[in-house]
Design a protein around this motif. Structure first.
Motif, PDB file in Angstrom:
ATOM      1  N   VAL A 191       0.878  -1.155   0.000  1.00  0.00           N
ATOM      2  CA  VAL A 191       0.000   0.000   0.000  1.00  0.00           C
ATOM      3  C   VAL A 191       0.918   1.208   0.000  1.00  0.00           C
ATOM      4  O   VAL A 191       1.739   1.357   0.898  1.00  0.00           O
ATOM      5  CB  VAL A 191      -0.904   0.016   1.252  1.00  0.00           C
ATOM      6  CG1 VAL A 191      -1.729   1.286   1.283  1.00  0.00           C
ATOM      7  CG2 VAL A 191      -1.804  -1.200   1.264  1.00  0.00           C
ATOM      8  N   MET A 192       0.801   2.041  -1.006  1.00  0.00           N
ATOM      9  CA  MET A 192       1.711   3.176  -1.141  1.00  0.00           C
ATOM     10  C   MET A 192       0.952   4.483  -1.063  1.00  0.00           C
ATOM     11  O   MET A 192      -0.151   4.595  -1.588  1.00  0.00           O
ATOM     12  CB  MET A 192       2.406   3.141  -2.499  1.00  0.00           C
ATOM     13  CG  MET A 192       3.414   2.030  -2.623  1.00  0.00           C
ATOM     14  SD  MET A 192       4.140   1.972  -4.265  1.00  0.00           S
ATOM     15  CE  MET A 192       4.791   3.601  -4.421  1.00  0.00           C
ATOM     16  N   GLN A 193       1.582   5.456  -0.417  1.00  0.00           N
ATOM     17  CA  GLN A 193       1.098   6.825  -0.495  1.00  0.00           C
ATOM     18  C   GLN A 193       2.217   7.640  -1.135  1.00  0.00           C
ATOM     19  O   GLN A 193       3.254   7.861  -0.535  1.00  0.00           O
ATOM     20  CB  GLN A 193       0.802   7.377   0.907  1.00  0.00           C
ATOM     21  CG  GLN A 193      -0.516   6.926   1.452  1.00  0.00           C
ATOM     22  CD  GLN A 193      -0.789   7.516   2.817  1.00  0.00           C
ATOM     23  OE1 GLN A 193       0.115   7.644   3.635  1.00  0.00           O
ATOM     24  NE2 GLN A 193      -2.035   7.858   3.066  1.00  0.00           N
ATOM     25  N   GLY A 194       2.007   8.045  -2.374  1.00  0.00           N
ATOM     26  CA  GLY A 194       3.091   8.706  -3.072  1.00  0.00           C
ATOM     27  C   GLY A 194       4.192   7.718  -3.312  1.00  0.00           C
ATOM     28  O   GLY A 194       3.966   6.621  -3.813  1.00  0.00           O
ATOM     29  N   GLU A 195       5.388   8.038  -2.917  1.00  0.00           N
ATOM     30  CA  GLU A 195       6.521   7.156  -3.122  1.00  0.00           C
ATOM     31  C   GLU A 195       6.756   6.248  -1.930  1.00  0.00           C
ATOM     32  O   GLU A 195       7.572   5.341  -1.990  1.00  0.00           O
ATOM     33  CB  GLU A 195       7.803   7.994  -3.315  1.00  0.00           C
ATOM     34  CG  GLU A 195       8.330   7.982  -4.713  1.00  0.00           C
ATOM     35  CD  GLU A 195       9.524   7.057  -4.869  1.00  0.00           C
ATOM     36  OE1 GLU A 195       9.359   5.964  -5.391  1.00  0.00           O
ATOM     37  OE2 GLU A 195      10.618   7.449  -4.434  1.00  0.00           O
ATOM     38  N   VAL A 196       6.037   6.499  -0.831  1.00  0.00           N
ATOM     39  CA  VAL A 196       6.348   5.826   0.428  1.00  0.00           C
ATOM     40  C   VAL A 196       5.437   4.623   0.630  1.00  0.00           C
ATOM     41  O   VAL A 196       4.234   4.705   0.421  1.00  0.00           O
ATOM     42  CB  VAL A 196       6.194   6.815   1.605  1.00  0.00           C
ATOM     43  CG1 VAL A 196       6.537   6.143   2.899  1.00  0.00           C
ATOM     44  CG2 VAL A 196       7.064   8.027   1.379  1.00  0.00           C
ATOM     45  N   LEU A 197       6.016   3.514   1.056  1.00  0.00           N
ATOM     46  CA  LEU A 197       5.240   2.316   1.373  1.00  0.00           C
ATOM     47  C   LEU A 197       4.653   2.443   2.766  1.00  0.00           C
ATOM     48  O   LEU A 197       5.360   2.785   3.711  1.00  0.00           O
ATOM     49  CB  LEU A 197       6.146   1.072   1.351  1.00  0.00           C
ATOM     50  CG  LEU A 197       6.297   0.320   0.039  1.00  0.00           C
ATOM     51  CD1 LEU A 197       6.971   1.179  -0.993  1.00  0.00           C
ATOM     52  CD2 LEU A 197       7.079  -0.936   0.263  1.00  0.00           C
ATOM     53  N   ARG A 198       3.374   2.177   2.900  1.00  0.00           N
ATOM     54  CA  ARG A 198       2.759   2.196   4.233  1.00  0.00           C
ATOM     55  C   ARG A 198       2.635   0.798   4.790  1.00  0.00           C
ATOM     56  O   ARG A 198       2.780   0.588   5.968  1.00  0.00           O
ATOM     57  CB  ARG A 198       1.365   2.838   4.175  1.00  0.00           C
ATOM     58  CG  ARG A 198       1.390   4.300   3.888  1.00  0.00           C
ATOM     59  CD  ARG A 198       1.965   5.092   5.036  1.00  0.00           C
ATOM     60  NE  ARG A 198       2.303   6.431   4.610  1.00  0.00           N
ATOM     61  CZ  ARG A 198       3.425   7.057   4.939  1.00  0.00           C
ATOM     62  NH1 ARG A 198       4.317   6.478   5.685  1.00  0.00           N
ATOM     63  NH2 ARG A 198       3.658   8.271   4.500  1.00  0.00           N
ATOM     64  N   GLU A 199       2.282  -0.158   3.943  1.00  0.00           N
ATOM     65  CA  GLU A 199       2.192  -1.546   4.396  1.00  0.00           C
ATOM     66  C   GLU A 199       2.821  -2.413   3.320  1.00  0.00           C
ATOM     67  O   GLU A 199       2.789  -2.071   2.138  1.00  0.00           O
ATOM     68  CB  GLU A 199       0.727  -1.990   4.544  1.00  0.00           C
ATOM     69  CG  GLU A 199      -0.019  -1.325   5.677  1.00  0.00           C
ATOM     70  CD  GLU A 199      -1.528  -1.469   5.467  1.00  0.00           C
ATOM     71  OE1 GLU A 199      -2.257  -0.550   5.849  1.00  0.00           O
ATOM     72  OE2 GLU A 199      -1.955  -2.494   4.900  1.00  0.00           O
ATOM     73  N   ALA A 200       3.356  -3.535   3.741  1.00  0.00           N
ATOM     74  CA  ALA A 200       3.928  -4.469   2.772  1.00  0.00           C
ATOM     75  C   ALA A 200       3.697  -5.880   3.265  1.00  0.00           C
ATOM     76  O   ALA A 200       3.953  -6.187   4.426  1.00  0.00           O
ATOM     77  CB  ALA A 200       5.423  -4.211   2.602  1.00  0.00           C
ATOM     78  N   GLU A 201       3.184  -6.740   2.393  1.00  0.00           N
ATOM     79  CA  GLU A 201       3.054  -8.158   2.716  1.00  0.00           C
ATOM     80  C   GLU A 201       3.879  -8.929   1.712  1.00  0.00           C
ATOM     81  O   GLU A 201       3.839  -8.626   0.518  1.00  0.00           O
ATOM     82  CB  GLU A 201       1.598  -8.610   2.576  1.00  0.00           C
ATOM     83  CG  GLU A 201       0.781  -8.451   3.830  1.00  0.00           C
ATOM     84  CD  GLU A 201      -0.676  -8.765   3.511  1.00  0.00           C
ATOM     85  OE1 GLU A 201      -1.533  -8.026   4.015  1.00  0.00           O
ATOM     86  OE2 GLU A 201      -0.923  -9.722   2.753  1.00  0.00           O
TER      87      GLU A 201
END
Lengths: 362, 312
Positions: A191-201
């Motif tokens: 789940v990305m906001q802009g260039e930044v990852l918020r969650e990763a599975e």
């Protein structure tokens, strides 16, 4: 212009190949970066030949078919050391030999394609939208799916809170399993906001048939795997020419041969890699306790490669982390980093499953 | 102060077209040459010189794929706009003594405007395919672009100070005594960083990057891909010509005719930028923005101060 038939092979432009690597085929596919006759491309859209290697897990067959259809026409498919008929994609050519045999096979497939473009490999999936969205009205309009629903089967980008206090759109993406910068068999749901990852599975799928690389010489196998990793990592960091050099060196590491000369060349390559400044750009990226940051892992791996070529009895351990542990760490380490840093982190953690299977890692 | 010198429209199109086409081809050849040198592959000059033509022929015959619901107009216009802006920027640069398509009195401003609009063209190229990686490449680039645009502004104005004019022809003539690369040493290195940014080459390749699987060009194939790569090479030619004119004395030089000197200096800048592409690792966008605002921008101010003191 009939380039294929009349042009001598040495003058031909490099054939663009996309390597869809299953487990066990990822390492050998990286060695093809050193072949001037081919060019390994980053996306199937740039390719003319699809190279399927290694064992592709059953769960990834649909993805493989999609990648196959993304290669523009005219296309050819070359299958290399795929376990049995596991791919179930009709291949133009099947190869069982080493890297040189693959190059010849790809050239043969390309020549045939050039002579007769209508002999292109047919699409595997129907060209329709995967999910149709219908509303409740008589003309397909209306319904509840427009805000926060899943129109066309994809989650709508809704806003989510940002640590800076903003509310930004969240993009749900699935990266992999045949993504070029990722190792074989790895799928990332982010789940990305802009260039930044918020969650990763992270999902790392094991193959149905394990392909254990042959070789009783642990040091040589370790050095070869290390150079294959280095070729891929240099490619991801934008250094394709040095990646080609590393790949050519990897292909030359066999059980016999002049290990002294190879060791000196490996050390020279390590010096050139350090001069590119890649270790400086990776400082502070992907800090994983206790392995340190990505720059420390690169440094350790360069030392192990040179050491394994120099001394037969050197400990041939490339990465104490191990792929299973790495995959547990990633959902904790990746959120908060940019996509660039996340990819650099994953590349710096050597997560090739086949190497673990061969017992070359603790 | 130079007068406005203009060529007839036909001659102008021919000159710009010939320069950009031969320049773009030369860029492709030099790139392959440097790749083979760094990869320690055997160098065969006939193969390398003919390779871009063969690759172009191969790309021409591949299918142009389309994605699901793309913005087709923008997808076609983006490489055309990018190449058009390269042509616009090249039009204000004198390629030989007295030979410039339009050596206007505000040449630096036109150049800077083309450079700024290139950001839009690159972003639209990422927006058009309606695909995740190109879109990420596009907005990632927009986040970084302002950082190097500012550098370009300051170093070009610093070079214009001794000439007391914004016309690039006048800047070339002001270097009769001493080239700007010597009396303003910070200018050329900073301008090379700007070149790398605008053409997204080498350490600043954040658009068509290999860590996002091809980035902005991930969904291009066939003629569309050829057009984008050609436009990018054309922009590199333009910026190399600008660097040669503004910092390396342009067409000034003994013995050889002015056009030959201009070609040699442009080629030298192209070789430098492409060598950086194969010998320097990519810098992440976040790191570059930090570097640009904390280190490079103060250096640009220093360059301007040096130029100001030199003009007293």
């Amino acid at each position: 212009m009939a380039v294929g038939r009349r042009t001598p092979t040495r003058h031909r432009a490099p054939i663009p190949v996309f390597a869809a690597a299953g487990v066990g085929g990822w390492g050998p596919a990286q060695e093809l970066r050193g072949a001037p006759e081919l060019r390994l491309v980053t996306t199937p859209r740039h390719a003319a030949v699809l190279l399927v290697t290694g064992s592709v897990p059953d769960g990834h067959l649909v993805a493989l078919r999609r990648v196959h259809d993304q290669v523009p026409h005219p296309r050819a498919v070359v299958a290399w050391r795929t376990a049995g008929a596991a791919t179930r994609i009709p291949a133009t050519v099947e190869v069982a030999g080493d890297g040189a045999a693959v190059v010849t096979a790809v050239q043969r497939a390309w020549t045939a394609l050039d002579a007769d473009p209508s002999a292109t490999a047919a699409d595997q999936l129907p060209d329709v939208e995967p999910n149709e969205w219908r509303g409740v009205g008589p003309y397909g309009q209306g319904g509840e799916g427009m805000m926060g629903g899943t129109p066309y089967g994809r989650p709508m980008a809704m806003t989510g809170d940002d640590p800076d206090g903003l509310a930004l759109d969240e993009l749900h993406l699935t990266l992999g399993p045949f993504l070029d910068p990722l190792p074989a068999g790895l799928t990332l749901d982010v789940v990305m906001q802009g260039e930044v990852l918020r969650e990763a599975e992270v999902r790392l799928d094991a193959p149905t048939a394990a392909d254990t690389p042959a070789g009783s010489d642990r040091a040589a196998a370790s050095a070869r795997h290390g150079l294959q990793w280095l070729a891929h990592a240099l490619h991801v960091e934008g250094l394709d020419a040095l990646a080609a050099h590393a790949a050519a060196l990897a292909a030359r590491v066999t059980g016999d041969g002049d290990r002294g000369a190879l060791s000196r060349r490996a050390e020279a390559l390590a010096r050139r890699v350090r001069r590119t400044g890649v270790l400086r750009t990776l400082r502070g990226v992907g800090v994983v306790e206790p392995a340190g940051d990505a720059a420390a892992r690169w440094q350790a791996r360069l030392d192990v490669i040179a050491g394994a070529l120099r001394d037969d009895h050197a400990p041939a351990v490339l990465d104490p982390t191990g792929p299973a542990i790495a995959c547990d760490l990633l959902p904790r380490v990746l959120p908060g980093s940019t996509l660039t840093d996340a990819i650099s982190t994953i590349v710096s953690l050597d997560i090739d499953v086949a190497h673990r299977e061969a017992g070359l890692r603790r | 102060m130079s007068d406005v010198t203009t060529l007839s429209p036909v001659a102008a199109v021919a000159l710009i077209g010939a320069t950009l086409i031969t320049g773009a081809y030369a860029v492709a050849v030099i790139d392959r040459l440097l790749f083979a040198a760094v990869a320690r592959w055997p160098l065969s000059l006939p193969t390398l010189v003919s390779q871009p033509a063969r690759e172009a022929a191969m790309m021409h015959r591949r299918q142009v794929v389309t994605t699901e619901a793309p913005d087709t107009i923008l997808w076609v216009l983006a490489p055309a706009a990018y190449a058009g802006l390269a042509a616009t920027a090249l039009s204000v640069i004198p390629l030989a003594p007295g030979v410039a398509v339009a050596d206007v009195r505000t040449g630096i401003v036109v150049f800077g405007a083309a450079e700024a609009l290139a950001i839009v063209a690159i972003f639209l190229h990422g927006w058009a395919p309606n695909s995740p990686f190109p879109m990420i490449a596009g907005y990632r680039f927009v986040g970084v672009a302002l950082s190097y645009e500012l550098l370009s502004m300051f170093v070009l104005i610093a070079a214009a100070l001794p000439a007391e004019s914004l016309a690039i022809g006048a800047i070339v003539e002001s270097q009769q005594s001493l080239w700007n690369v010597i009396r303003q040493p910070l200018g050329l290195p900073l301008f090379l960083i700007v070149t790398a940014g605008v053409t997204f080459t080498g350490p600043l390749d954040i658009v068509d990057a290999s860590d996002i699987a091809g980035g902005g060009g991930a969904e291009d194939s066939g003629v569309a891909r050829l057009a984008w790569r050609a436009a990018r090479a054309a922009m590199l030619v333009t910026f190399a010509a600008a660097a040669a004119a503004v910092f390396l004395g342009g067409w000034l030089g003994p013995v050889l005719p002015g056009a030959v000197w201009m070609a040699l200096k442009t080629t030298a800048v192209v070789v430098t930028v492409l060598a950086g592409r194969h010998l320097l690792a990519r810098v992440s966008p976040e790191r570059f923005v930090r570097l640009a605002w904390t280190v490079l921008l103060p250096l640009a101010f220093l360059d301007l101060a040096i130029a100001g003191m030199g003009s007293l």
